[in-house]
Each structure stands twice: as structure tokens, then as C-alpha cells.
Design an enzyme around this catalytic site. Structure first.
Site, PDB file in Angstrom:
ATOM      1  N   CYS A 124       1.974  -1.418   4.882  1.00  0.00           N
ATOM      2  CA  CYS A 124       1.146  -0.818   3.832  1.00  0.00           C
ATOM      3  C   CYS A 124       1.305   0.701   3.754  1.00  0.00           C
ATOM      4  O   CYS A 124       0.890   1.314   2.770  1.00  0.00           O
ATOM      5  CB  CYS A 124      -0.316  -1.197   4.033  1.00  0.00           C
ATOM      6  SG  CYS A 124      -0.602  -2.978   3.988  1.00  0.00           S
ATOM      7  N   HIS A 264      -4.312   3.327  -0.081  1.00  0.00           N
ATOM      8  CA  HIS A 264      -3.730   1.988  -0.096  1.00  0.00           C
ATOM      9  C   HIS A 264      -4.844   1.012  -0.460  1.00  0.00           C
ATOM     10  O   HIS A 264      -5.944   1.065   0.105  1.00  0.00           O
ATOM     11  CB  HIS A 264      -3.160   1.656   1.283  1.00  0.00           C
ATOM     12  CG  HIS A 264      -2.931   0.200   1.493  1.00  0.00           C
ATOM     13  ND1 HIS A 264      -2.167  -0.555   0.634  1.00  0.00           N
ATOM     14  CD2 HIS A 264      -3.402  -0.648   2.445  1.00  0.00           C
ATOM     15  CE1 HIS A 264      -2.159  -1.807   1.059  1.00  0.00           C
ATOM     16  NE2 HIS A 264      -2.890  -1.886   2.144  1.00  0.00           N
ATOM     17  N   ASN A 294      -4.308  -6.567  -2.603  1.00  0.00           N
ATOM     18  CA  ASN A 294      -3.521  -5.763  -1.677  1.00  0.00           C
ATOM     19  C   ASN A 294      -2.045  -6.044  -1.935  1.00  0.00           C
ATOM     20  O   ASN A 294      -1.549  -7.130  -1.633  1.00  0.00           O
ATOM     21  CB  ASN A 294      -3.899  -6.123  -0.234  1.00  0.00           C
ATOM     22  CG  ASN A 294      -3.133  -5.311   0.799  1.00  0.00           C
ATOM     23  OD1 ASN A 294      -2.133  -4.671   0.499  1.00  0.00           O
ATOM     24  ND2 ASN A 294      -3.594  -5.351   2.033  1.00  0.00           N
TER      25      ASN A 294
END
Length: 344
Positions: A124, A264, A294
Site C-alpha cells: 500500500c 492511502h 482499498n
């Protein structure tokens, strides 16, 4: 005062993001869909993650397809020919294949015949780590124009029988074009870290050299992502905020000077907690997790594209990019946005 990026060597110049592109699959996977798949509910998902829906690709679509589409979008916004690109870096944890690297496929798909490149895996934090890496090449004069792409097809490593993780992830790609900066813009600095002691908190157990694919690994569903959500949550909030404070102090930038926090997009609760610790109001926080989930390395550039489309970000704004990913990785960058440039 703006500080130059930390670049080894003598020929140092400031670097800017001059265009941002994105690719989001058309297929929507809603919370209602998950209610039919696992023991969960729309109310439970929203309360714990803030996610309402996410995008997923059709089966057989590789990360290179999304990455190439995002790259084409960025190039079109800049009015630039793919043959003018010198370097392509793809941040991904879901490459089309282990060999060859995904950047090679992207280079061919978009016709960037003069570009070389490589893939980068920081989960990420891939976009933040990639931003640091690519900036060095442009700042040193080794390349003039580079594409940094965050692209992940998380649906391919998501266990849709695991109610705790399957609700989190979506597929997407985001791309930025990096070139020498003009006055009043540029990448101001980075503050990245790795804490390998937490490598077991977010992991795909099988498929690598330690545990190659076998009938047993497939039967035991070891090729899907597993995470310790509570421990990752605590680490993400604490480490992200601490890294942001350290970088702003290093750059002599007050938190009040930051126009937007672009995290993020892992979980709305994590984003809110980081913003609270930094003392940033919600109107200065960019959020897309509710509609995209996500998307790992794609989440920061796609969130940036979303904010630009909404005309929230203006030239001169200072942006703070913050991420935590598997590894564990901590990525933090500060950018002064100069606006997207017209045709080259």
C-alpha cells in the site's frame, strides 16, 4: 521554505507531477453483494470501514491492462506522445506474472518504445516509495519524463470466503507523469520507513520461494491475503501520524500550511484517526474509500485524480501523501501542486 528532494549526486533539479490519470473498472461490487456472499451486512461494513462499494475487473484482466489505461489517461491530459516517455515504474503486488515484470507489458501496450523501467513492491506504500524512486531519476537528469503507476487487481488475491478481508479491497490503477518542475511546484520531500518485524501482519503466505505453489497451498487457501486487522490498524494510525510530523518538521512546514491530506484509502476509520492526530479538519481530507475500497498502490493517485476532478485542489496547495502497507512499510511524501500542464 521549499526544500529539494534528497537526491544523491550533483545534478539536482526539482521534480513535479504534471498530469494524473486513473482507471477504475466498470463492474461495481456493493455491500449488498457481500450480504449474499458471506455473513455480513451493509451496516456492519460501513460502520467498520466506511466502504459502500468497490470496483473489480472481469476475470482474466491483468494489472497491466489497468496500468496502461491509467497511463494513457495521464498522457492524454498532458498531450504527450508515449514515445516521449523515458521511464516507466509500476508499483504493484499483483503483477500479471512473476516474469516478465508488469512494466514491460505496459511499455508495449501504450507504445512507449523509448522507455525502460521496473516494478516495485511496497504494497500500500508502493506509490509513495515509487514517487521517491522515480524523482531521483528525473532530478539527477538521468531521464526527462517518467510515468509512475500504481496498479493492483486485489480481487485476484482476496479470499471471498473470509468476511474480515473480502469486504476491503477493490481493483484500480492510477498514474502520474513526472517532469522537471517549474517555479512554485514540486516534490518537496519524503520520509519512508520499513519495519520488517511486522511482516507477518499482512501477508500472502504462499506462491513465493519460501512456500511455492502446491496442491496443499491451494487447498489451504494460502495464496490469498491474510491480515491481523487490529494490529495493522494501531500501527497505521500511530506510524503514519508520527512520520508526517517528522517530515513536516524536517521541511519546516507548519501543519496549517498543508492544504490536503491524501492518505492511502484503507479504511475510513484509519484516515479519520490520522487526520485527528494531525489536527486536520475533514474538509482538508481526501476520501474515496467509500466508493473504491482499498486499491493498494492505486489508492493515492486515484484519490488525487478524484480530488482534481472535484476541483478541490488548486495550484500552490501543499499536499501530504501518507501510507502504511505490508512489510510493514510507511510512506510519507509532501508535494506542492503546480496544476496539470497543457500539451507538451
Amino acid at each position: 521554505m521549499m526544500q529539494p528532494p534528497r537526491v544523491p549526486g550533483q545534478a539536482v533539479r526539482r521534480v513535479a507531477m504534471t498530469a494524473v490519470g486513473a482507471c477504475l473498472p466498470e463492474r461495481v461490487l456493493s455491500n449488498a453483494d457481500f450480504e449474499r456472499m458471506v455473513d455480513t451486512s451493509d451496516r456492519w461494513i460501513r460502520a467498520r470501514t466506511g466502504i459502500r462499494e468497490r470496483r473489480v475487473v472481469e476475470k482474466g484482466t491483468g494489472a497491466s491492462v489497468l496500468a496502461a489505461a491509467a497511463a494513457r489517461d495521464a498522457l492524454a491530459r498532458r498531450g504527450m506522445d508515449p514515445e516521449d516517455i523515458d521511464l516507466i515504474v509500476v508499483a504493484t503486488v499483483t503483477p500479471d506474472t512473476f516474469v516478465p515484470a508488469t512494466n514491460c507489458l505496459v511499455q508495449h501496450l501504450i507504445g512507449a518504445r523509448n522507455a525502460w523501467g521496473f516494478d516495485l513492491n511496497a504494497a500500500c506504500s508502493g506509490f509513495n516509495f515509487g514517487l521517491a524512486a522515480v524523482t531521483q531519476f528525473v532530478a539527477s537528469g538521468a531521464v526527462e519524463r517518467a510515468l509512475l503507476i500504481g496498479a493492483d487487481v486485489m480481487s485476484t488475491i482476496t479470499d471471498y470466503q473470509d468476511r474480515t478481508t473480502c469486504i476491503l479491497f477493490g481493483d484500480a490503477a492510477g498514474a502520474v507523469l513526472l517532469e522537471p518542475a517549474q517555479d512554485g511546484e514540486g516534490i518537496l520531500g519524503f520520509h519512508h520507513k520499513v519495519d520488517g518485524s511486522g511482516s507477518d501482519l499482512l501477508v500472502v503466505p504462499a506462491g513465493g520461494s519460501r512456500l511455492p505453489a502446491s496442491h496443499d497451498t491451494v487447498d489451504n487457501r494460502q495464496h490469498y491475503l491474510r491480515q491481523d486487522g487490529r494490529r495493522v490498524f494501531r500501527f497505521a494510525v500511530r506510524s503514519s501520524a508520527d512520520a508526517a510530523v517528522e517530515l513536516l518538521e524536517e521541511l519546516d512546514i507548519a501543519r496549517e500550511e498543508v492544504a490536503f491530506l491524501v492518505c492511502h484509502q484503507a479504511n475510513a476509520r484509519i484516515i479519520d484517526a490520522i487526520a485527528k492526530r494531525l489536527g486536520m479538519p475533514q474538509e482538508q481530507v481526501v476520501k474515496t474509500v467509500h466508493k473504491y475500497g482499498n486499491t493498494t498502490a492505486a489508492s493515492i493517485p486515484t484519490a488525487l485524480r478524484d480530488a482534481l476532478d472535484g476541483e478541490r485542489i488548486a495550484p500552490g496547495d501543499i499536499l501530504l501523501f501518507s501510507s502504511v502497507g505490508a512489510g510493514l512499510t510507511i510512506g510519507t511524501s509532501v508535494v506542492r501542486w503546480g496544476g496539470e500542464r497543457g500539451p507538451a
